[in-house]
Design an enzyme around this catalytic site. Sequence first.
Site, PDB file in Angstrom:
ATOM      1  N   HIS A  65     -26.220  -4.212 -63.072  1.00 38.33           N
ATOM      2  CA  HIS A  65     -26.276  -5.174 -61.970  1.00 38.33           C
ATOM      3  C   HIS A  65     -26.288  -6.623 -62.472  1.00 38.33           C
ATOM      4  O   HIS A  65     -25.903  -7.547 -61.758  1.00 38.33           O
ATOM      5  CB  HIS A  65     -27.543  -4.897 -61.156  1.00 38.33           C
ATOM      6  CG  HIS A  65     -27.671  -5.709 -59.901  1.00 38.33           C
ATOM      7  ND1 HIS A  65     -26.920  -5.458 -58.769  1.00 38.33           N
ATOM      8  CD2 HIS A  65     -28.462  -6.786 -59.591  1.00 38.33           C
ATOM      9  CE1 HIS A  65     -27.250  -6.338 -57.821  1.00 38.33           C
ATOM     10  NE2 HIS A  65     -28.178  -7.148 -58.288  1.00 38.33           N
ATOM     11  N   ASN A  91     -13.909 -12.089 -56.182  1.00 40.87           N
ATOM     12  CA  ASN A  91     -14.649 -13.249 -55.691  1.00 40.87           C
ATOM     13  C   ASN A  91     -15.982 -13.262 -56.409  1.00 40.87           C
ATOM     14  O   ASN A  91     -16.761 -12.329 -56.268  1.00 40.87           O
ATOM     15  CB  ASN A  91     -14.899 -13.164 -54.181  1.00 40.87           C
ATOM     16  CG  ASN A  91     -13.625 -13.253 -53.375  1.00 40.87           C
ATOM     17  OD1 ASN A  91     -12.709 -13.978 -53.744  1.00 40.87           O
ATOM     18  ND2 ASN A  91     -13.561 -12.523 -52.269  1.00 40.87           N
ATOM     19  N   CYS A 113     -24.906  -0.537 -57.077  1.00 37.65           N
ATOM     20  CA  CYS A 113     -25.537   0.067 -58.251  1.00 37.65           C
ATOM     21  C   CYS A 113     -25.392   1.602 -58.200  1.00 37.65           C
ATOM     22  O   CYS A 113     -25.349   2.190 -57.117  1.00 37.65           O
ATOM     23  CB  CYS A 113     -27.022  -0.315 -58.310  1.00 37.65           C
ATOM     24  SG  CYS A 113     -27.335  -1.918 -59.102  1.00 37.65           S
ATOM     25  N   HIS A 154     -23.579  -8.057 -57.985  1.00 39.40           N
ATOM     26  CA  HIS A 154     -23.160  -6.964 -58.878  1.00 39.40           C
ATOM     27  C   HIS A 154     -21.696  -7.191 -59.275  1.00 39.40           C
ATOM     28  O   HIS A 154     -20.863  -7.441 -58.412  1.00 39.40           O
ATOM     29  CB  HIS A 154     -23.324  -5.618 -58.151  1.00 39.40           C
ATOM     30  CG  HIS A 154     -23.234  -4.444 -59.078  1.00 39.40           C
ATOM     31  ND1 HIS A 154     -24.302  -3.630 -59.368  1.00 39.40           N
ATOM     32  CD2 HIS A 154     -22.204  -3.973 -59.820  1.00 39.40           C
ATOM     33  CE1 HIS A 154     -23.926  -2.695 -60.227  1.00 39.40           C
ATOM     34  NE2 HIS A 154     -22.651  -2.890 -60.513  1.00 39.40           N
ATOM     35  N   HIS A 190     -18.131  -7.030 -59.523  1.00 37.11           N
ATOM     36  CA  HIS A 190     -17.149  -6.181 -58.831  1.00 37.11           C
ATOM     37  C   HIS A 190     -15.953  -7.005 -58.368  1.00 37.11           C
ATOM     38  O   HIS A 190     -16.021  -8.224 -58.267  1.00 37.11           O
ATOM     39  CB  HIS A 190     -17.781  -5.491 -57.622  1.00 37.11           C
ATOM     40  CG  HIS A 190     -18.027  -6.407 -56.447  1.00 37.11           C
ATOM     41  ND1 HIS A 190     -19.014  -7.372 -56.433  1.00 37.11           N
ATOM     42  CD2 HIS A 190     -17.406  -6.519 -55.246  1.00 37.11           C
ATOM     43  CE1 HIS A 190     -18.987  -8.026 -55.278  1.00 37.11           C
ATOM     44  NE2 HIS A 190     -18.015  -7.539 -54.536  1.00 37.11           N
ATOM     45  N   SER A 220     -20.786 -11.447 -51.398  1.00 39.05           N
ATOM     46  CA  SER A 220     -22.083 -11.175 -50.792  1.00 39.05           C
ATOM     47  C   SER A 220     -22.968 -10.331 -51.704  1.00 39.05           C
ATOM     48  O   SER A 220     -24.063  -9.956 -51.333  1.00 39.05           O
ATOM     49  CB  SER A 220     -21.882 -10.480 -49.438  1.00 39.05           C
ATOM     50  OG  SER A 220     -20.978  -9.409 -49.569  1.00 39.05           O
ATOM     51  N   CYS A 275     -29.229  -2.756 -54.060  1.00 37.71           N
ATOM     52  CA  CYS A 275     -27.812  -3.129 -54.204  1.00 37.71           C
ATOM     53  C   CYS A 275     -26.913  -1.955 -53.816  1.00 37.71           C
ATOM     54  O   CYS A 275     -27.073  -0.850 -54.336  1.00 37.71           O
ATOM     55  CB  CYS A 275     -27.537  -3.544 -55.647  1.00 37.71           C
ATOM     56  SG  CYS A 275     -25.777  -3.644 -56.045  1.00 37.71           S
ATOM     57  N   GLN A 290     -11.996  -6.467 -55.954  1.00 35.51           N
ATOM     58  CA  GLN A 290     -11.409  -5.745 -54.834  1.00 35.51           C
ATOM     59  C   GLN A 290      -9.921  -5.527 -55.053  1.00 35.51           C
ATOM     60  O   GLN A 290      -9.292  -6.204 -55.871  1.00 35.51           O
ATOM     61  CB  GLN A 290     -11.584  -6.540 -53.534  1.00 35.51           C
ATOM     62  CG  GLN A 290     -13.022  -6.829 -53.149  1.00 35.51           C
ATOM     63  CD  GLN A 290     -13.129  -7.415 -51.744  1.00 35.51           C
ATOM     64  OE1 GLN A 290     -12.496  -6.925 -50.815  1.00 35.51           O
ATOM     65  NE2 GLN A 290     -13.926  -8.455 -51.601  1.00 35.51           N
TER      66      GLN A 290
HETATM   67  O1  LIG Z   1     -14.885  -8.299 -48.722  1.00 38.19           O
HETATM   68  P1  LIG Z   1     -16.053  -9.239 -48.870  1.00 38.19           P
HETATM   69  O2  LIG Z   1     -16.460  -9.450 -50.291  1.00 38.19           O
HETATM   70  O3  LIG Z   1     -17.209  -8.856 -47.983  1.00 38.19           O
HETATM   71  O4  LIG Z   1     -15.536 -10.629 -48.277  1.00 38.19           O
HETATM   72  C1  LIG Z   1     -15.083 -11.721 -49.029  1.00 38.19           C
HETATM   73  O5  LIG Z   1     -13.760 -11.514 -49.537  1.00 38.19           O
HETATM   74  C2  LIG Z   1     -12.722 -11.322 -48.572  1.00 38.19           C
HETATM   75  C3  LIG Z   1     -11.393 -11.247 -49.288  1.00 38.19           C
HETATM   76  O6  LIG Z   1     -11.087 -12.426 -50.003  1.00 38.19           O
HETATM   77  C4  LIG Z   1     -12.722 -12.441 -47.519  1.00 38.19           C
HETATM   78  O7  LIG Z   1     -11.836 -12.097 -46.477  1.00 38.19           O
HETATM   79  C5  LIG Z   1     -14.114 -12.680 -46.938  1.00 38.19           C
HETATM   80  O8  LIG Z   1     -14.075 -13.806 -46.077  1.00 38.19           O
HETATM   81  C6  LIG Z   1     -15.106 -12.908 -48.084  1.00 38.19           C
HETATM   82  O9  LIG Z   1     -16.400 -13.115 -47.564  1.00 38.19           O
END
Ligand SMILES: O=P(O)(O)O[C@H]1O[C@H](CO)[C@@H](O)[C@H](O)[C@H]1O
Lengths: 341, 341
Positions: A115, A155, A55, A166, A168, A163, A52, A170
Amino acid sequence: MSTFDLTDHSHRRYNSLTGEWVLVSPHRSKRPWQGQQEETQREQRPEYDPSCYLCPTNTRANGETNPDYDATFVFVNDFAALQADSPSGSFSKGGLLKAESERGICKVICFSPRHDLTLSDMAVEDIKKVIDLWQKEYLELGALEYINYVQIFENKGQVMGSSNPHPHGQIWAQSSVPVEPAKEMAQQAAYYRENGRSLLADYLQLELEEKSRVVLENEHFAALVPFWAVWPFETIIISKRHFQHLGQISEDEKVAYAKIMKQLSAVYDSLFQTSFPYSAGLHQSPTDGQEHPEWHFHMHFYPPLLRSATVKKFMVGYEMMGNPQRDITPESAAERLRSLA
Amino acid sequence: MSTFDLTDHSHRRYNSLTGEWVLVSPHRSKRPWQGQQEETQREQRPEYDPSCYLCPTNTRANGETNPDYDATFVFVNDFAALQADSPSGSFSKGGLLKAESERGICKVICFSPRHDLTLSDMAVEDIKKVIDLWQKEYLELGALEYINYVQIFENKGQVMGSSNPHPHGQIWAQSSVPVEPAKEMAQQAAYYRENGRSLLADYLQLELEEKSRVVLENEHFAALVPFWAVWPFETIIISKRHFQHLGQISEDEKVAYAKIMKQLSAVYDSLFQTSFPYSAGLHQSPTDGQEHPEWHFHMHFYPPLLRSATVKKFMVGYEMMGNPQRDITPESAAERLRSLA
Ligand SMILES: O=P(O)(O)O[C@H]1O[C@H](CO)[C@@H](O)[C@H](O)[C@H]1O
Ligand SMILES: O=P(O)(O)O[C@H]1O[C@H](CO)[C@@H](O)[C@H](O)[C@H]1O
C-alpha cells in the site's frame, strides 16, 4: 528592438505530435501567488491498510474479495465508464445533434501488493511485472473484435483525482479512437507518408543532438520535456526503436523501460520534495486491425505542479477558451529535472 | 438486448462547434467518492478590503494606485503573459521544432468597486456597465493592427485558479487566433458555406424546440447545457440574433445579456449552496480584418463542480490521454439547473 529569443519573449510553439499550439510566456514565472494551495500528502502509509479496497485480501464495495496477490492484480472497474454489453445505436437530429453508442471495458491494475509504494520506490523487476501485465492486457483487450483502442494510464495523487493512494493504474478499452490519439495518428501518418520515417524517431534524434530538453536516457528509451510541453514539468518517454505497441517490445527493452520510469518518478519526487502527482498514459497504436506503421510507442507524464509541492498550474479561463499557456520554458524545466537525475 | 438510450448507455457525443467528441457515461454517477475535497469559501467578505490589490484606492504590487472607481476599472495586467513590445521572429529546426513570436496585451477588469459581490449579487444596470466595457475593449484592442483575436474571460473561485475574490475578469488580446476559437471558426465556416446560415442559430432553434437542455431564456438570449457539454454543469449563452461580436450588440440586447448572466450565476449559486466557481469566456469573431459572417456570438461557462460544493470533476488521466468524459447526462444537468431558475 532586441531579437526574438525563446528564453525571453512570449511565443507560440507548435506541437508536431497533435498539430496544436501552446502559448509560452517565459517572463511570467515572477508573478506572486496568493491563490489556492494544494494539500500535500506527507503521512507515512502502512504497508497494508485494512480499509483500502485495493490491498490484498480486502473486500471491495461490490462485495468481491481481492486475492492475496504478490505482484500485480487486475480486475474490471466496479464503477466502469464503459460497458461491454451496451447496445449499439446512434442518435442524430438536424445534423447538429449527433451521438453514437460506445462499448468498452474499464479495468483497474494494482502495481504492487504494498500500500505504501509508488513507482519510484518499487524494484525495477517489480515495475517490469507491471509492464508485462500492460502488454498482456493490451494484446488481449485489443484482440476483442469490438475494441479498437486501449488506453492505459495512471492518476497519481489526490490533486489528480486519484481517490486511493495504493499504487494503481487503469485501462479504458473502447470501440472508437479517442480525440487525443486520433490527433497524434493523423500527424504521425502525414509525416510517415511524406518522409517514410517515424515522426517521433526523427524528433527524438533532434532532441538527443540538442540535449537541452533531455532529462534521462538509457540504451532503449529517453525521457525529455517536449519542445511543445503544456504542463510545467511535462515529460514524454520515447522508445529509441520505432515500434507501435507493447506487443512488440523485447525483454531487454522492458527492463530499460522499467528503469527509466523508476528514475523519472524519483526525479519528480525530488523536485519539490513530495510524492509528485501526475497523470501518465501510454499511447500505442489503435487495435483496429490496421497496420499503423506510422505509430511510435510513447508515454506522456502530465504533472500539475508549478512552483512547489502546494502550488499547481491552473489550466483555466484563457487555457480553456483559448489554448494552453505555460509560464516557464520547457528548456528551463528540463534543466531543473536533469540536475536532479 | 435493450435498445440504445442516451439516458442509460455509454456513448460519444459530437461537438458540432469544435468537431471533437466527448464520452458520456450516464450510469457512472453512482460511484462513491473518497478523493480530494475542495475547500469552500463561505466567509463573509467586507465591502472593502485594505489588502486587496483590486479595491479602489489601494496600491498594487508594482506601486501603482487604483483610482477611487465607482463602477468598473480596467488596467494592464502587472504580470502579463503577452507583451505589446515583443520582437517578432520565428524558430524552426528539422521541420519538427517550430515556434513563432506572439505579441499581445493582457488586461484586468474589475466588475465593481465592491469587494464582496459577484455577478449574481450585482444589479443588472451594473452588469451592463461591465458589458459596455467589454464592448469598448473588444473594439479598441481589436482595432490595433497586430491584434487579431481578443479573449475576454473570468476565472471565479480559488478552485479555478483565481487568486483574488474581488469580482474581476481578464482580457488577453493577441496576434494569432488560439486553438479553441480556431476550431469553432472552422466548424462555423464549413456550416455557413454549406447552409448559408449560422450553425449556432440553427442549433439554438433545435434546442428551443426540444427544451430538455434549456436553462434560461429571455427576448434576446438563451442559456442551455450544450448537447456536447464536457463539464458536469457546463452552459452556453447564445444570442438569438446572429451577430459576430459586441461591436454589433444593441442597448436592449445588452440589458437582456446582463439579465441572463445574473440569473445564470444565481442558479449556479443555489445548486450547491455555494458561490459557484467557474471559468467563463466570450467567443467573438477574430479581429483580423475579415468579415466572419459565419461567427455567432456566444459565451461558455465551464464550472468544475460535480456532486457538491466540495467535490469536483477531475479531467485527468483518461480525459487528458483520450478525450473528455462526463458522468451525468447534459439533460439531467439542465433539468436540475432549470428547477432552480
Ligand atoms: O476512476 P477513478 O480513479 O475513480 O476516477 C478518476 O479517473 C477517471 C479517469 O481519468 C476520471 O474520469 C475521474 O474524474 C477521476 O476522479
Ligand atoms: O492571471 P491570474 O488570475 O493570476 O491566473 C489565472 O488565470 C490565468 C489565465 O487563465 C492562468 O494562466 C493562471 O494559471 C491562473 O492562475
